[in-house]
Design a protein around this motif. Sequence first.
Motif, mmCIF file in Angstrom:
data_model
loop_
_atom_site.group_PDB
_atom_site.id
_atom_site.type_symbol
_atom_site.label_atom_id
_atom_site.label_comp_id
_atom_site.label_asym_id
_atom_site.label_seq_id
_atom_site.Cartn_x
_atom_site.Cartn_y
_atom_site.Cartn_z
ATOM 1 N N SER A 127 -48.878 -30.481 -48.023
ATOM 2 C CA SER A 127 -47.613 -31.061 -47.552
ATOM 3 C C SER A 127 -47.214 -30.534 -46.177
ATOM 4 C CB SER A 127 -46.489 -30.880 -48.570
ATOM 5 O OG SER A 127 -46.146 -29.533 -48.699
ATOM 6 N N PHE A 128 -47.551 -29.283 -45.864
ATOM 7 C CA PHE A 128 -47.329 -28.802 -44.492
ATOM 8 C C PHE A 128 -48.139 -29.675 -43.516
ATOM 9 C CE2 PHE A 128 -45.812 -24.469 -45.890
ATOM 10 C CZ PHE A 128 -44.698 -24.405 -45.069
ATOM 11 N N ASN A 173 -40.260 -34.012 -52.182
ATOM 12 C CA ASN A 173 -39.264 -33.548 -51.207
ATOM 13 C C ASN A 173 -39.838 -32.548 -50.212
ATOM 14 O OD1 ASN A 173 -37.193 -35.130 -52.225
ATOM 15 N ND2 ASN A 173 -36.503 -33.554 -53.670
ATOM 16 N N GLY A 174 -41.004 -31.994 -50.511
ATOM 17 C CA GLY A 174 -41.653 -31.084 -49.565
ATOM 18 C C GLY A 174 -41.947 -31.744 -48.225
ATOM 19 N N ALA A 201 -40.938 -40.048 -44.232
ATOM 20 C CA ALA A 201 -41.666 -39.434 -45.342
ATOM 21 C C ALA A 201 -42.081 -40.498 -46.360
ATOM 22 C CB ALA A 201 -40.790 -38.378 -46.009
ATOM 23 N N ARG A 202 -41.252 -41.540 -46.495
ATOM 24 C CA ARG A 202 -41.547 -42.621 -47.459
ATOM 25 C C ARG A 202 -42.388 -43.734 -46.855
ATOM 26 N NH1 ARG A 202 -37.904 -42.366 -51.827
ATOM 27 N NH2 ARG A 202 -36.168 -40.966 -51.401
ATOM 28 N N LEU A 225 -33.754 -26.361 -52.865
ATOM 29 C CA LEU A 225 -32.315 -26.590 -52.672
ATOM 30 C C LEU A 225 -32.034 -28.062 -52.379
ATOM 31 C CD1 LEU A 225 -29.415 -25.545 -52.337
ATOM 32 C CD2 LEU A 225 -29.925 -25.144 -49.922
ATOM 33 N N TYR A 226 -32.869 -28.660 -51.547
ATOM 34 C CA TYR A 226 -32.721 -30.101 -51.232
ATOM 35 C C TYR A 226 -32.822 -30.925 -52.518
ATOM 36 C CZ TYR A 226 -33.741 -34.470 -48.646
ATOM 37 O OH TYR A 226 -33.725 -35.745 -48.132
ATOM 38 N N THR A 227 -33.758 -30.508 -53.387
ATOM 39 C CA THR A 227 -33.933 -31.204 -54.669
ATOM 40 C C THR A 227 -32.692 -31.025 -55.548
ATOM 41 O OG1 THR A 227 -36.309 -30.797 -54.518
ATOM 42 C CG2 THR A 227 -35.450 -31.429 -56.685
ATOM 43 N N ILE A 228 -32.169 -29.814 -55.608
ATOM 44 C CA ILE A 228 -30.969 -29.552 -56.419
ATOM 45 C C ILE A 228 -29.804 -30.399 -55.902
ATOM 46 C CG2 ILE A 228 -29.219 -27.782 -56.941
ATOM 47 C CD1 ILE A 228 -31.577 -25.732 -57.033
#
Length: 342
Positions: free
Chosen positions: A61-62, A303-304, A33-34, A143-146
């Motif tokens: 992002s999809f 994060n998407g 992703a990066r 949730l991943y972000t949290i």
Amino acid sequence: MISVGSNILSIDQLEMGDIKRILQVSQQMEPYARRQKITRVLEGAVLGNLFFEPSTRSRVSFGVAFNRLGGSVNDTTGFQFSSMAKGESLFDTARVMSGYADILVMRHPQEGSVKEFAEGSIVPVINGGDGPGEHPTQALLDLYTIQKELNLEFNDIKNIRVALVGDLKYGRTVHSLLKLLSLFDSMEFSLISPQILQLPDQLIELLKDRGHKVSITNELRSGIADVDIVYITRLQQERFSSEEDISQYQGNYSLNHQLYEQYCKPGTVLLHPLPRDCRVGARELDIDLNKLPSLAIYRQTDNGIPVRMAIYAILMGVVDSVHTNARDVYWSRPSDAMTSIE
Ligand code: CP
């Protein structure tokens, strides 16, 4: 439980093992992703990306997540340019599109429409937002972000205090996120909205039935004090029947820097699914917060990509092949070069 070939239509389908796996695989997708590594593990696969409601983040992002796995993307946007404008059913549209693509993402203004669409599809379908219903992949990236913002191991996702602010009635990202967070232990939810835009009763009952502490208020200042996360949402104007209704509530729950400093605990993480409404009179999340380190909205959108890559990899059965087929990257983006000069 989800596996190869599953649809993702609602958070209701997910078990704790699914959630753990999605977050773990998302972490493994970070180098791709990066743009630090390249994989072509979905080379030859086609995503049908069908958006019949406005979108920037989810649609792009999809698509980009599929591209980062080596697949190709075919976008369809706008109801008026599709044959549904000529009376074609969701079922027929799905059957036809699933003959052209290997996986489909769909957004549509009617609640329940993506489920109906999936009944006609012969390939997996992902819900990209069905009216005021759900947006499950947004909840997973939230949730991943949290988890990342609070620096938590998966087993430590519990006892989190979350304030949700704004249009909780029509905000589908809120519906999916609350269903997801309610699967963890001992959460505290502060639901802040005008009474008319309160969270639907069945969701309030779900939170309570699962043993969480729930407070409901129309008072922003007290509601955001002493929480770990403030999740702000836009007034979903497109779901209102009149301009009069919109103007009644627009701008009522605006968080700015002064209110944040005065009422939030230092370090309270600010999230928003975006888009935020930056027009004068709206501004539920003021631009004067842009430099606040705890404003995580752009990390959230970034994060998407790893989260949607993880979902594709799981649904298309390539999780274990991603790394064996990886290559290094030999180029850099202008923004990478700028960062290194600074
Ligand atoms: N968060 C979200 O769904 O954004 P878009 O409407 O831009 O896709």
